[in-house]
Scaffold this motif. Structure first.
Motif: not given
Length: 269
Positions: A52-62, A78-91
């Motif tokens: 649900k958009g909670r993961y950023g590139y670090r956790r997706i890598t894991l 880089r691939l997430m940037q190409e796909l327009g995907l960014k973690s929706l979580v902001r602390m």
């Protein structure tokens, strides 16, 4: 330029765009090549939406590495940037529910958040949610060994059963010989004689934070921060009952699906 090449001379377009001829044909040739990351992009997108958009590139890598895919985190970014995907979580800042301050038990935990086995070190606290003109209080126990929320209780008022019912659940997780340290802040629930007697009865050692020092209980406060950033501030709810259902589902997700690393128990990631 690629779209206009049928209407205008390529040389004229290159000159107008102030582009090198070799650069133009390099990109033209690449357009006709298959995307070598097509499968990886599909996997990344699937993981992103599953969480649900909670993961950023670090956790997706894991997550990818856990699935046997060896890929650099920078490539995933880089691939997430190409796909327009960014973690929706902001602390965001949150407020834990605090009672009156007293001094009942010493600080035995002393910010040593490393546990070598289950039921060695537990932490607890109470937090408040305010939605639709109503309030809901959550009282969980977190095991420092694996970051699991091993017991919790929800109540509409911050009454003592909010904590006592949680304890009854936690006691069922104890095995013979277990004698965990249970750390809390100095909230009024944890100053009750009933609370202390219940811990003693089950061989649990009570530990309490020093006055005004939230870092002493940083792990459970980190969990509250994640909970509110990944659920409360991220989703829309139809009612308090709907939120309660989603909250229970989130705890299940946090325990069994969300990737945890030892460091993430006590700092925001």
């Amino acid at each position: 330029m690629y779209e206009l090449r049928r209407e205008f001379a390529v040389q004229a377009l290159i000159k107008l765009a102030d582009l090198k001829r070799s650069t133009y044909y390099y990109w033209i040739n690449n357009l006709n090549r298959p995307d070598k990351y097509a499968e990886m992009k599909s996997l990344i997108s699937s993981i992103y939406h599953e969480h649900k958009g909670r993961y950023g590139y670090r956790r997706i890598t894991l997550e990818l590495r856990n699935g046997g895919y060896l890929i650099n985190h920078k490539t995933v970014q880089r691939l997430m940037q190409e796909l327009g995907l960014k973690s929706l979580v902001r602390m965001k800042k949150y407020r834990s529910y605090k009672g009156n301050v007293g001094k009942i038990a010493p600080n035995i935990l002393k910010r040593d958040f490393v546990a070598t086995k289950p039921n060695e070190k537990w932490v607890t606290d109470v937090t408040e949610f305010h939605l639709f003109g109503e309030k809901l209080y959550l009282s969980p126990v977190l095991d420092l060994f694996n970051g699991e929320i091993m017991a919790y209780n929800l109540e509409k008022r911050p009454i003592y059963p909010l904590v006592s019912k949680m304890l009854e659940q936690a006691f069922t997780r104890l095995s013979e010989g277990d004698a965990p340290v249970l750390h809390s802040d100095q909230g009024w629930h944890y100053q009750m004689k009933q609370y202390a007697h219940a811990l003693i009865k089950h061989g649990i050692i009570q530990s309490m934070s020093r006055k005004g020092n939230c870092l002493d209980n940083a792990v459970i406060e980190n969990f509250f921060g994640l909970l509110k950033s990944e659920l409360l501030y991220l989703q829309e709810f139809e009612s308090m009952e709907h939120f309660k259902q989603e909250l229970e589902q989130y705890i299940e997700y946090y325990n069994h699906i969300r990737i945890k690393t030892p460091k993430s128990f006590w700092c925001f990631q």
